[in-house]
Scaffold this motif. Structure first.
Motif, PDB file in Angstrom:
ATOM      1  N   LYS A 103       0.842  -1.204   0.000  1.00  0.00           N
ATOM      2  CA  LYS A 103       0.000   0.000   0.000  1.00  0.00           C
ATOM      3  C   LYS A 103       0.875   1.251   0.000  1.00  0.00           C
ATOM      4  O   LYS A 103       0.698   2.164  -0.814  1.00  0.00           O
ATOM      5  N   ILE A 104       1.820   1.263   0.935  1.00  0.00           N
ATOM      6  CA  ILE A 104       2.675   2.446   1.067  1.00  0.00           C
ATOM      7  C   ILE A 104       3.442   2.689  -0.230  1.00  0.00           C
ATOM      8  O   ILE A 104       3.532   3.816  -0.729  1.00  0.00           O
ATOM      9  N   ASP A 134       0.648  28.559 -22.302  1.00  0.00           N
ATOM     10  CA  ASP A 134       1.026  29.752 -23.068  1.00  0.00           C
ATOM     11  C   ASP A 134       2.533  29.969 -23.006  1.00  0.00           C
ATOM     12  O   ASP A 134       3.191  29.537 -22.065  1.00  0.00           O
ATOM     13  N   TRP A 135       3.059  30.688 -23.999  1.00  0.00           N
ATOM     14  CA  TRP A 135       4.452  31.121 -23.973  1.00  0.00           C
ATOM     15  C   TRP A 135       4.591  32.263 -22.969  1.00  0.00           C
ATOM     16  O   TRP A 135       3.678  33.078 -22.828  1.00  0.00           O
ATOM     17  N   ILE A 143       1.201   4.129  -2.935  1.00  0.00           N
ATOM     18  CA  ILE A 143       0.892   5.541  -2.644  1.00  0.00           C
ATOM     19  C   ILE A 143       2.110   6.406  -2.987  1.00  0.00           C
ATOM     20  O   ILE A 143       2.001   7.452  -3.622  1.00  0.00           O
ATOM     21  N   LEU A 144       3.275   5.904  -2.590  1.00  0.00           N
ATOM     22  CA  LEU A 144       4.517   6.630  -2.840  1.00  0.00           C
ATOM     23  C   LEU A 144       4.689   6.927  -4.332  1.00  0.00           C
ATOM     24  O   LEU A 144       4.978   8.052  -4.733  1.00  0.00           O
ATOM     25  N   LYS A 197       2.823  26.177 -26.179  1.00  0.00           N
ATOM     26  CA  LYS A 197       4.025  25.391 -25.925  1.00  0.00           C
ATOM     27  C   LYS A 197       3.660  23.898 -26.010  1.00  0.00           C
ATOM     28  O   LYS A 197       2.489  23.538 -25.896  1.00  0.00           O
ATOM     29  N   PHE A 250       3.729  14.894  -8.124  1.00  0.00           N
ATOM     30  CA  PHE A 250       4.593  16.044  -7.865  1.00  0.00           C
ATOM     31  C   PHE A 250       5.629  16.268  -8.965  1.00  0.00           C
ATOM     32  O   PHE A 250       6.048  17.379  -9.211  1.00  0.00           O
ATOM     33  N   VAL A 288       2.098   9.522  -5.555  1.00  0.00           N
ATOM     34  CA  VAL A 288       2.411  10.865  -5.086  1.00  0.00           C
ATOM     35  C   VAL A 288       3.617  11.425  -5.835  1.00  0.00           C
ATOM     36  O   VAL A 288       3.624  12.580  -6.280  1.00  0.00           O
ATOM     37  N   LEU A 289       4.636  10.589  -6.017  1.00  0.00           N
ATOM     38  CA  LEU A 289       5.830  11.050  -6.724  1.00  0.00           C
ATOM     39  C   LEU A 289       5.491  11.483  -8.142  1.00  0.00           C
ATOM     40  O   LEU A 289       5.966  12.502  -8.628  1.00  0.00           O
TER      41      LEU A 289
END
Lengths: 339, 123
Positions: free
Chosen positions: A6-7, A211-212, A10-11, A206, A18, A14-15
């Motif tokens: 599970k951990i 947007d640029w 999830i890890l 882009k 982000f 999440v990684l």
């Protein structure tokens, strides 16, 4: 063991969240970039995707082609020969730029004037041998800057007053960046940006779909910006007296000559930026707004607001921006919005 | 799926760690910027913006002195006729450049990979 699984999952989730690895994009988003010197400036042309390589090469070739036609200082150019002989049958490109230039001149009531060459030469801005001309010589040269003395019928251009000379320097780079956008589109490039010596134009968004970000230079302070504009499918072109100038007897003389006085334009602006779909229009209008100053620019925009937006930087160090870009331009300076 | 208190703690720890990692990656980017110098279109050298350095460049076109100082870069000296490059002053942000036209020399700040920054400077 189950907990560990599970951990771990999830890890990973999440990684991914982000780090932004969950990204939708085509297989080849890599940029193809060409850097080169042309039109008396440094150019960077960037196109993304699999057709990018052919597109940037074609763009560079196109720039050399247009440079050879339009440069008033080059003895081999069509403009040189028109100025020299008073008449010429122009290529479609040169005729098209001259037509745009005459149109912008009329639109801006002469604030942008493509016939300023005699005065520019007097000041030495065409050769780099700067000097401050006498009042009399400026008055004389101004008689030779009437755009009405230039006629263009299809591709045949005629100068009807001897000594009148055309200089497309204030519009050629904008026309060129628009032409590069056409090349990009023809090559099915969905994402591209060009920077022709500070004249910026973009096609599409882009590759990541955003947007640029085009920063507007702050001439007061090294390496800082007036703000950043989020934009797509637009040309962003800035004119200012800080770009090219010389000092004599404690005075600074810059290269944007006011067509009504023959002297460097001093109408309260440090720089004028125009944002428009058409690069040639943006180029000519940035010069025109700089010459017009704040009030005239505002009125001019109100009559033409469907064609462009603007960002002015005044000598009081304030930003004045038109309504159409107020939300996409981020600045930390004081900003007044015109609508 | 049944979750107990220890699962929640584990999730919280993972979240905090990845958020911290994300922030760390984003703040250290500025340090990773590079200064790229090209002469006549070919690369002359690449230098980290973070370490001070003076670079003397002699080419067939002339000589230039580029200085990297306190995270910014500027043209310290040049023997070109107009010396616009020296007057351009300091730059710090990626996408910005100092250009010596007569010597066809370009000093550009480039982002480290993944840095979110400006795409061009209108001037």
């Amino acid at each position: 063991m189950i907990r560990l699984c599970k951990i771990f999952s999830i890890l990973i989730i999440v990684l991914c969240l982000f780090s932004g690895c969950v990204q939708v994009g085509s297989a080849d988003d890599s940029p193809h970039i060409r850097n080169f010197f042309a039109m008396d400036t440094y150019m960077t042309v960037t196109a993304y995707g699999e057709n990018g390589k052919a597109a940037v090469q074609a763009a560079e070739d196109r720039v050399y082609e247009l440079d050879a036609l339009l440069n008033a200082e080059s003895r081999d150019s069509e403009i040189y020969s028109l100025n020299e002989n008073g008449t010429a049958t122009l290529s479609d490109d040169t005729a098209s730029v001259l037509k745009s230039a005459l149109y912008c001149c009329e639109l801006t009531d002469g604030a942008f004037n493509p016939a300023m060459h005699p005065v520019m030469r007097l000041w030495g801005f065409t050769s780099g041998k700067y000097n401050v001309p006498s009042n009399e010589s400026i008055k004389e040269a101004l008689k030779l800057t009437k755009p009405s003395k230039i006629s263009l019928k299809e591709n045949k251009a005629t100068i009807n007053l001897k000594g009148t000379e055309i200089d497309l320097g204030g519009i050629a780079k904008g026309y060129t960046s628009s032409e590069i956008m056409q090349i990009f589109k023809y090559n099915k490039v969905k994402s591209g940006i060009v920077n022709l010596g500070g004249n910026v134009q973009t096609v599409g968004l882009k590759p990541d779909g955003s947007d640029w970000s085009v920063a507007i230079d702050n001439p007061d302070s090294d390496g800082s910006y007036l703000g950043v504009l989020k934009t797509h499918d637009k040309a962003v072109i800035t004119s200012g007296g800080y770009e090219r100038n010389f000092k004599k007897n404690g005075m600074t003389y810059h290269h944007i000559i006011d067509p009504t006085t023959g002297y460097p334009a001093e109408n309260g602006l440090v720089s004028a930026t125009v944002v428009a779909e058409d690069g040639a229009l943006a180029d000519a209008l940035s010069t025109a707004l700089f010459v017009m100053g704040e009030k005239k620019s505002e009125n001019f925009w109100r009559n033409n607001k469907e064609n462009f937006d603007f960002i002015l930087y005044t000598e009081q160090r304030k930003i004045i921006a038109s309504d159409g870009i107020k939300d996409s331009f981020k600045t930390e300076l004081e900003m007044k919005v015109i609508s | 799926m049944k979750m107990n208190k220890r699962d929640f703690i584990a999730i919280a720890v993972v979240l905090v760690l990845s958020a911290a990692g994300f922030l760390f990656l984003n703040t250290k980017h500025a340090q990773g910027s590079r200064v790229v110098i090209t002469v006549g279109g070919s690369e002359y050298g690449t230098y980290p913006l973070a370490s001070d350095k003076v670079i003397e460049i002699k080419s067939e076109n002339g000589s230039n002195t580029v200085a990297i100082e306190n995270g910014s870069v500027y043209m310290k000296d040049a023997d070109c006729p107009d010396r616009y490059c020296v007057k351009q002053g300091r730059i710090t942000d990626s996408g910005d450049s100092v250009i010596c036209l007569p010597h066809k020399l370009v000093v550009e700040v480039c982002a480290s990979d993944g840095e979110n920054t400006i795409d061009a400077v209108a001037k």
